[in-house]
Scaffold this motif. Structure first.
Motif, PDB file in Angstrom:
ATOM      1  N   ARG A   1     -13.201  -4.540 -11.440  1.00 50.98           N
ATOM      2  CA  ARG A   1     -11.868  -4.690 -11.813  1.00 50.98           C
ATOM      3  C   ARG A   1     -10.905  -5.761 -11.114  1.00 50.98           C
ATOM      4  O   ARG A   1     -11.672  -6.318 -10.093  1.00 50.98           O
ATOM      5  CB  ARG A   1     -11.053  -3.462 -11.456  1.00 50.98           C
ATOM      6  N   ILE A   2      -9.580  -6.162 -11.448  1.00 49.90           N
ATOM      7  CA  ILE A   2      -9.187  -7.278 -10.954  1.00 49.90           C
ATOM      8  C   ILE A   2      -7.992  -6.617 -10.165  1.00 49.90           C
ATOM      9  O   ILE A   2      -7.245  -5.503 -10.388  1.00 49.90           O
ATOM     10  CB  ILE A   2      -8.593  -8.317 -11.786  1.00 49.90           C
ATOM     11  N   ALA A   3      -7.708  -7.083  -8.768  1.00 46.43           N
ATOM     12  CA  ALA A   3      -6.540  -6.490  -7.828  1.00 46.43           C
ATOM     13  C   ALA A   3      -5.622  -7.856  -7.600  1.00 46.43           C
ATOM     14  O   ALA A   3      -6.065  -8.708  -7.182  1.00 46.43           O
ATOM     15  CB  ALA A   3      -6.909  -6.006  -6.534  1.00 46.43           C
ATOM     16  N   LYS A   4      -4.506  -7.847  -7.948  1.00 48.18           N
ATOM     17  CA  LYS A   4      -3.532  -8.490  -7.645  1.00 48.18           C
ATOM     18  C   LYS A   4      -2.715  -8.092  -6.470  1.00 48.18           C
ATOM     19  O   LYS A   4      -1.870  -7.146  -6.625  1.00 48.18           O
ATOM     20  CB  LYS A   4      -2.640  -8.766  -8.880  1.00 48.18           C
ATOM     21  N   LEU A   5      -2.710  -8.921  -5.383  1.00 49.87           N
ATOM     22  CA  LEU A   5      -2.314  -8.455  -4.000  1.00 49.87           C
ATOM     23  C   LEU A   5      -0.872  -9.385  -4.211  1.00 49.87           C
ATOM     24  O   LEU A   5      -0.946 -10.390  -3.907  1.00 49.87           O
ATOM     25  CB  LEU A   5      -3.082  -8.863  -3.026  1.00 49.87           C
ATOM     26  N   VAL A   6       0.129  -8.537  -3.764  1.00 49.71           N
ATOM     27  CA  VAL A   6       1.765  -9.212  -3.969  1.00 49.71           C
ATOM     28  C   VAL A   6       2.166  -8.896  -2.683  1.00 49.71           C
ATOM     29  O   VAL A   6       2.469  -7.749  -2.171  1.00 49.71           O
ATOM     30  CB  VAL A   6       2.608  -8.670  -5.188  1.00 49.71           C
ATOM     31  N   ASP A   7       2.849  -9.769  -1.891  1.00 48.30           N
ATOM     32  CA  ASP A   7       3.652  -9.760  -0.858  1.00 48.30           C
ATOM     33  C   ASP A   7       5.040 -10.414  -1.293  1.00 48.30           C
ATOM     34  O   ASP A   7       5.069 -11.573  -1.307  1.00 48.30           O
ATOM     35  CB  ASP A   7       3.082 -10.363   0.254  1.00 48.30           C
ATOM     36  N   GLY A   8       6.258  -9.421  -1.277  1.00 44.06           N
ATOM     37  CA  GLY A   8       7.388 -10.036  -1.622  1.00 44.06           C
ATOM     38  C   GLY A   8       8.616  -9.375  -0.693  1.00 44.06           C
ATOM     39  O   GLY A   8       8.392  -8.688   0.237  1.00 44.06           O
ATOM     40  N   PRO A   9       9.925  -9.638  -1.026  1.00 47.36           N
ATOM     41  CA  PRO A   9      11.104  -9.009  -0.479  1.00 47.36           C
ATOM     42  C   PRO A   9      10.868  -7.700  -0.538  1.00 47.36           C
ATOM     43  O   PRO A   9      11.600  -7.036   0.591  1.00 47.36           O
ATOM     44  CB  PRO A   9      12.120  -9.440  -1.343  1.00 47.36           C
ATOM     45  N   ASN A  10      10.332  -6.950  -1.365  1.00 47.33           N
ATOM     46  CA  ASN A  10      10.292  -5.491  -1.120  1.00 47.33           C
ATOM     47  C   ASN A  10       8.977  -4.825  -0.674  1.00 47.33           C
ATOM     48  O   ASN A  10       8.835  -3.844  -0.956  1.00 47.33           O
ATOM     49  CB  ASN A  10      10.564  -4.698  -2.735  1.00 47.33           C
ATOM     50  N   GLY A  11       8.373  -5.806   0.003  1.00 49.18           N
ATOM     51  CA  GLY A  11       7.075  -5.122   0.737  1.00 49.18           C
ATOM     52  C   GLY A  11       5.980  -5.591  -0.104  1.00 49.18           C
ATOM     53  O   GLY A  11       5.950  -6.217  -1.054  1.00 49.18           O
ATOM     54  N   GLU A  12       4.770  -5.105   0.517  1.00 53.96           N
ATOM     55  CA  GLU A  12       3.626  -5.363  -0.200  1.00 53.96           C
ATOM     56  C   GLU A  12       3.215  -4.388  -1.471  1.00 53.96           C
ATOM     57  O   GLU A  12       3.515  -3.028  -1.362  1.00 53.96           O
ATOM     58  CB  GLU A  12       2.309  -5.317   0.706  1.00 53.96           C
ATOM     59  N   ARG A  13       2.458  -4.877  -2.371  1.00 56.45           N
ATOM     60  CA  ARG A  13       1.943  -3.771  -3.452  1.00 56.45           C
ATOM     61  C   ARG A  13       0.630  -4.448  -4.170  1.00 56.45           C
ATOM     62  O   ARG A  13       0.388  -5.816  -3.860  1.00 56.45           O
ATOM     63  CB  ARG A  13       3.048  -3.579  -4.496  1.00 56.45           C
ATOM     64  N   VAL A  14       0.085  -3.722  -4.476  1.00 51.57           N
ATOM     65  CA  VAL A  14      -1.317  -4.072  -5.541  1.00 51.57           C
ATOM     66  C   VAL A  14      -1.190  -3.586  -6.882  1.00 51.57           C
ATOM     67  O   VAL A  14      -1.110  -2.489  -6.993  1.00 51.57           O
ATOM     68  CB  VAL A  14      -2.489  -3.460  -4.728  1.00 51.57           C
ATOM     69  N   GLU A  15      -1.331  -4.726  -7.888  1.00 51.36           N
ATOM     70  CA  GLU A  15      -1.402  -4.171  -9.268  1.00 51.36           C
ATOM     71  C   GLU A  15      -2.973  -4.434  -9.599  1.00 51.36           C
ATOM     72  O   GLU A  15      -3.668  -5.481  -9.569  1.00 51.36           O
ATOM     73  CB  GLU A  15      -0.555  -5.138 -10.030  1.00 51.36           C
ATOM     74  N   ILE A  16      -3.392  -3.347 -10.184  1.00 51.90           N
ATOM     75  CA  ILE A  16      -4.707  -2.954 -10.557  1.00 51.90           C
ATOM     76  C   ILE A  16      -4.928  -3.321 -12.072  1.00 51.90           C
ATOM     77  O   ILE A  16      -4.221  -2.563 -12.622  1.00 51.90           O
ATOM     78  CB  ILE A  16      -5.523  -1.692 -10.140  1.00 51.90           C
ATOM     79  N   SER A  17      -6.172  -3.899 -12.516  1.00 55.54           N
ATOM     80  CA  SER A  17      -6.459  -4.391 -14.029  1.00 55.54           C
ATOM     81  C   SER A  17      -7.753  -4.405 -14.079  1.00 55.54           C
ATOM     82  O   SER A  17      -8.419  -4.602 -13.374  1.00 55.54           O
ATOM     83  CB  SER A  17      -5.543  -5.401 -14.449  1.00 55.54           C
ATOM     84  N   THR A  18      -8.139  -4.513 -15.451  1.00 63.85           N
ATOM     85  CA  THR A  18      -9.339  -4.662 -15.923  1.00 63.85           C
ATOM     86  C   THR A  18      -9.563  -6.287 -16.143  1.00 63.85           C
ATOM     87  O   THR A  18      -8.334  -6.969 -16.157  1.00 63.85           O
ATOM     88  CB  THR A  18      -9.860  -4.018 -17.241  1.00 63.85           C
ATOM     89  N   PRO A  19     -10.598  -6.914 -16.240  1.00 57.54           N
ATOM     90  CA  PRO A  19     -10.819  -8.432 -16.349  1.00 57.54           C
ATOM     91  C   PRO A  19     -10.012  -8.618 -17.669  1.00 57.54           C
ATOM     92  O   PRO A  19      -9.465  -9.844 -17.722  1.00 57.54           O
ATOM     93  CB  PRO A  19     -12.314  -8.702 -16.691  1.00 57.54           C
ATOM     94  N   ASP A  20      -9.763  -7.974 -18.715  1.00 57.57           N
ATOM     95  CA  ASP A  20      -9.019  -8.168 -19.919  1.00 57.57           C
ATOM     96  C   ASP A  20      -7.796  -8.226 -19.896  1.00 57.57           C
ATOM     97  O   ASP A  20      -6.820  -8.343 -20.659  1.00 57.57           O
ATOM     98  CB  ASP A  20      -9.528  -7.653 -21.256  1.00 57.57           C
ATOM     99  N   GLY A  21      -7.111  -7.802 -18.374  1.00 59.74           N
ATOM    100  CA  GLY A  21      -5.694  -7.491 -18.534  1.00 59.74           C
ATOM    101  C   GLY A  21      -5.024  -6.231 -18.650  1.00 59.74           C
ATOM    102  O   GLY A  21      -3.879  -6.280 -18.401  1.00 59.74           O
ATOM    103  N   SER A  22      -5.938  -5.270 -19.081  1.00 57.06           N
ATOM    104  CA  SER A  22      -5.460  -3.732 -19.269  1.00 57.06           C
ATOM    105  C   SER A  22      -4.973  -3.219 -17.626  1.00 57.06           C
ATOM    106  O   SER A  22      -5.927  -3.182 -16.850  1.00 57.06           O
ATOM    107  CB  SER A  22      -6.403  -2.779 -19.752  1.00 57.06           C
TER     108      SER A  22
END
Length: 218
Positions: A137-158
């Motif tokens: 799977r794919i993990a998008k690691l985001v660091d922003g004004p509201n803190g850290e988060r991770v968005e998890i998806s399949t390779p096709d974007g689901s």
């Protein structure tokens, strides 16, 4: 008893950087001028020491109306009246005073440097990085004004879920994804629940920084 020495403070409403000076007649104090309203209720807020050692006593009339009485020792020199959104400016004997619409006061002495407006706090920009995880799977690691988060998806974007420090863990297909706080640093942990518990740890730059292998795990 009034002092024989009278000090006149000239006031102006500062609008988009242009000061319109309201000069008073010679020998007339601002406090005696009909330009100063006589409110029914003045709520004392605080006293501020000015650049030359004199004092401004701040009073709140309502949310959009503040007044500042300027004192040199026991002698009241003048009153600045701030109403609406514009700042009010006054000067006397080289002292410059500005009363802001929110009731704050700044001052400086002639020849000194005028204080700069307070800098706006820097807003943290959002940054992100994508990594391929051991489960495919794919993990998008985001660091922003509201803190850290991770968005998890399949390779096709689901989408397969999102975690942050308020909801730091989720499971999907036997795999566990979680955020771990390590002092000021936040780590992203991927655990293979089906394969016996092997785990991978990433920082928010997407780097694999730790790996743990469980004895007997696949």
């Amino acid at each position: 008893m009034r002092s024989s020495r009278r000090t006149t403070l000239r006031t102006a409403a500062v609008v988009t950087g242009v000061a319109a000076v309201l000069a008073l007649p010679v020998g007339s104090a601002f406090a005696d001028s009909p330009a100063v309203p006589k409110p029914g209720v003045r709520g004392y807020v605080t006293a501020v020491k000015l650049a030359d050692g004199s004092v401004a006593k701040i009073y709140k009339i309502d949310d959009n109306h503040f007044e500042a009485d300027i004192f040199a020792g026991p002698t009241k020199l003048d009153t600045l009246v701030g109403k609406g959104w514009a700042a009010t400016y006054g000067q006397s004997n080289g002292l410059h005073v500005v009363l802001q619409p929110n009731g704050t006061v700044t001052s400086w002495v002639e020849g000194g440097q005028e204080p700069k407006p307070a800098a706006k706090p820097e807003v943290k920009k959002e940054s992100s990085v994508r990594i391929g995880m051991p489960d495919g799977r794919i993990a998008k690691l985001v660091d922003g004004p509201n803190g850290e988060r991770v968005e998890i998806s399949t390779p096709d974007g689901s989408a397969r879920g999102t975690i942050d420090l308020k909801r730091p863990s989720t499971r999907n297909g036997g795999w566990t994804y979680k955020l771990a706080q390590d002092g000021k640093r936040v780590k992203f942990v991927v655990i293979d629940g089906k394969g016996g518990g092997n785990s991978w740890v990433y920082d928010f730059n997407g780097r694999l920084i730790e790996r743990y292998t469980v004895d007997g795990a696949k």
